[in-house]
Write a protein that holds these residues in place. Structure first.
Motif, PDB file in Angstrom:
ATOM      1  N   GLU A  80       0.961  -1.403   0.045  1.00 45.01           N
ATOM      2  CA  GLU A  80       0.228   0.169  -0.235  1.00 45.01           C
ATOM      3  C   GLU A  80       0.867   1.124   0.000  1.00 45.01           C
ATOM      4  O   GLU A  80       1.936   1.219   0.688  1.00 45.01           O
ATOM      5  N   PRO A  81       0.323   2.364  -0.662  1.00 44.19           N
ATOM      6  CA  PRO A  81       1.263   3.473  -0.785  1.00 44.19           C
ATOM      7  C   PRO A  81       1.280   4.322   0.668  1.00 44.19           C
ATOM      8  O   PRO A  81       0.546   4.069   1.463  1.00 44.19           O
ATOM      9  N   ALA A  82       2.393   5.275   0.759  1.00 41.95           N
ATOM     10  CA  ALA A  82       2.264   6.063   2.044  1.00 41.95           C
ATOM     11  C   ALA A  82       1.101   6.781   2.329  1.00 41.95           C
ATOM     12  O   ALA A  82       0.482   7.266   1.116  1.00 41.95           O
ATOM     13  N   ASP A  83       0.780   7.047   3.441  1.00 41.03           N
ATOM     14  CA  ASP A  83      -0.336   7.736   3.910  1.00 41.03           C
ATOM     15  C   ASP A  83      -0.211   8.994   4.837  1.00 41.03           C
ATOM     16  O   ASP A  83       1.137   8.812   5.250  1.00 41.03           O
ATOM     17  N   GLU A  84      -0.992   9.594   5.428  1.00 39.21           N
ATOM     18  CA  GLU A  84      -0.683  10.483   6.461  1.00 39.21           C
ATOM     19  C   GLU A  84      -0.203   9.895   7.605  1.00 39.21           C
ATOM     20  O   GLU A  84       0.391  10.829   8.369  1.00 39.21           O
ATOM     21  N   GLU A  85      -0.574   8.903   8.227  1.00 43.31           N
ATOM     22  CA  GLU A  85      -0.215   8.161   9.429  1.00 43.31           C
ATOM     23  C   GLU A  85       1.017   7.274   9.044  1.00 43.31           C
ATOM     24  O   GLU A  85       1.804   7.069  10.259  1.00 43.31           O
ATOM     25  N   HIS A  86       1.477   6.804   7.765  1.00 44.83           N
ATOM     26  CA  HIS A  86       2.753   5.838   7.673  1.00 44.83           C
ATOM     27  C   HIS A  86       3.428   6.708   6.501  1.00 44.83           C
ATOM     28  O   HIS A  86       3.338   6.213   5.217  1.00 44.83           O
ATOM     29  N   GLY A  89       5.622   4.557   4.353  1.00 42.32           N
ATOM     30  CA  GLY A  89       4.935   3.448   3.733  1.00 42.32           C
ATOM     31  C   GLY A  89       4.672   2.460   4.812  1.00 42.32           C
ATOM     32  O   GLY A  89       5.001   2.468   5.999  1.00 42.32           O
ATOM     33  N   HIS A  90       4.247   1.088   4.420  1.00 42.99           N
ATOM     34  CA  HIS A  90       3.916   0.004   5.087  1.00 42.99           C
ATOM     35  C   HIS A  90       4.737  -1.163   5.067  1.00 42.99           C
ATOM     36  O   HIS A  90       4.272  -2.297   5.286  1.00 42.99           O
ATOM     37  N   GLY A  91       6.010  -0.897   4.623  1.00 46.54           N
ATOM     38  CA  GLY A  91       6.893  -1.986   4.019  1.00 46.54           C
ATOM     39  C   GLY A  91       7.224  -2.957   5.067  1.00 46.54           C
ATOM     40  O   GLY A  91       7.318  -4.231   5.148  1.00 46.54           O
ATOM     41  N   LYS A  92       7.200  -2.644   6.584  1.00 46.13           N
ATOM     42  CA  LYS A  92       7.558  -3.225   7.527  1.00 46.13           C
ATOM     43  C   LYS A  92       6.518  -4.096   7.869  1.00 46.13           C
ATOM     44  O   LYS A  92       7.014  -5.156   9.028  1.00 46.13           O
ATOM     45  N   ALA A  93       5.299  -4.147   7.349  1.00 51.78           N
ATOM     46  CA  ALA A  93       4.398  -5.358   7.642  1.00 51.78           C
ATOM     47  C   ALA A  93       4.900  -6.712   7.302  1.00 51.78           C
ATOM     48  O   ALA A  93       4.647  -7.656   7.995  1.00 51.78           O
TER      49      ALA A  93
END
Length: 325
Positions: A80-86, A89-93
């Motif tokens: 998922e692309p980066a958002d205001e809270e991340h 990005g979300h890569g560490k999921a």
């Protein structure tokens, strides 16, 4: 001569997240399907046969199903692309999924040691041995097919989540062979203890696998630097422009399919801001061509006239972190 930006080795940042997901998504879907089939078939045949080694393998497949579902969703969230809270990005999921895999496998190994010791002391006669061997042969065939799919995905993406899942199934392949040997030995040679020994062998293999998966996921969660050959590749690509005097204070970290790169670039001190900006942008373009999923931050320094900034706490002890004289 310009550097070969394409490269051949897989690694973080080398594919667009959507393109990486196309490969990892196929591999994780196949993983869920195989784990579900094996969990159900092994459970039924264990009920008929009473083999503790087959129970060990069924328990392993059940945990693999849980882990595979976790990986299935984590690789999609990581893309998922980066958002205001991340904003990074979300890569560490993917790394979190790897840690969960390691914990599940370690717990499974501990439980199987207990069961293996119990059945070693009190052997249980194996029933429906033909069915037990048949389901293990099916398990080996499906596992080999899945490993081929996962290896292809790993060659394209270098995904830590798929690597952890593949490690599970490599251990499954070895454990399945051990279970077949245990069942065959118990039935053909009347060595009932061999079934329990096979279960203990599976537990030992799972423990080793858990450590390997946890170590790889932990490297990403702790922002470990990329291997030196990868860092050198980044330096080489970044330094192609002869107007760049040197690259220093390079910092890198991987986060699932994403890559974060930061460094300082020494330029002539009398260069205009417009020219310096152009050089930085061109450098970013070269790097993003080689690493489409990279987040890049470059700081320009006037060579020989730059003032120290930042804190020593984040500079590390790498001699290449310092600007060349």
């Amino acid at each position: 001569m310009p550097h070969d930006h394409a490269g051949s080795a897989a690694g973080p940042g080398r594919l667009e997240p959507k393109e990486a997901l196309r490969h990892t998504g196929r591999a994780t879907a196949a993983s869920v399907a195989v784990a579900l089939i094996l969990t159900l078939t092994k459970g039924v045949i264990w009920w008929l046969s009473g083999s503790v080694a087959l129970l060990a393998s069924a328990a392993d497949s059940l945990l693999d199903l849980t882990a595979s579902l976790t990986v299935y969703f984590s690789v999609r969230y990581a893309a998922e692309p980066a958002d205001e809270e991340h904003r990074f990005g979300h890569g560490k999921a993917e790394a979190f999924a790897g840690i969960m895999q390691a914990i599940l496998v370690a717990v499974s190994a501990a439980l199987l040691v207990r069961e293996g010791v119990e059945h070693l002391l009190n052997p249980v006669e194996i029933r429906a041995s033909g069915w037990a061997l048949g389901v293990m042969v099916l398990s080996v065939a499906l596992t080999i097919a899945l490993l081929i799919v996962q290896t292809r995905a790993l060659e394209k993406t270098g995904s830590i989540a798929v690597e952890g899942d593949r490690a599970h199934y490599f251990s499954d392949l070895a454990s399945n062979v051990a279970v077949i040997a245990g069942i065959a030995g118990a039935v053909l040679l009347d060595w009932l203890w061999l079934d329990a020994v096979a279960a203990l062998g599976v537990a030992a293999w799972l423990g080793w696998t858990a450590w390997g998966v946890a170590r790889g996921a932990g490297d990403q969660l702790m922002d470990r630097e990329l291997p030196e050959e990868e860092r050198e590749r980044i330096r080489t690509i970044a330094s192609e422009d002869p107007r760049i005097i040197n690259i220093h204070q390079l910092r890198t970290r991987a986060a699932g399919p994403l890559l974060h790169i930061q460094f300082h670039m020494a330029l002539k001190p009398n260069m205009s801001l417009r020219d310096a900006h152009h050089i930085l942008v061109e450098c970013e373009k070269r790097l993003t061509k080689a690493y489409p999923a990279a987040d890049i931050i470059i700081h320009a320094d006037p060579h020989g006239a730059a003032e120290p900034h930042g804190t020593e706490f984040f500079r590390g002890e790498d001699p290449q972190q310092l600007e060349d004289p």
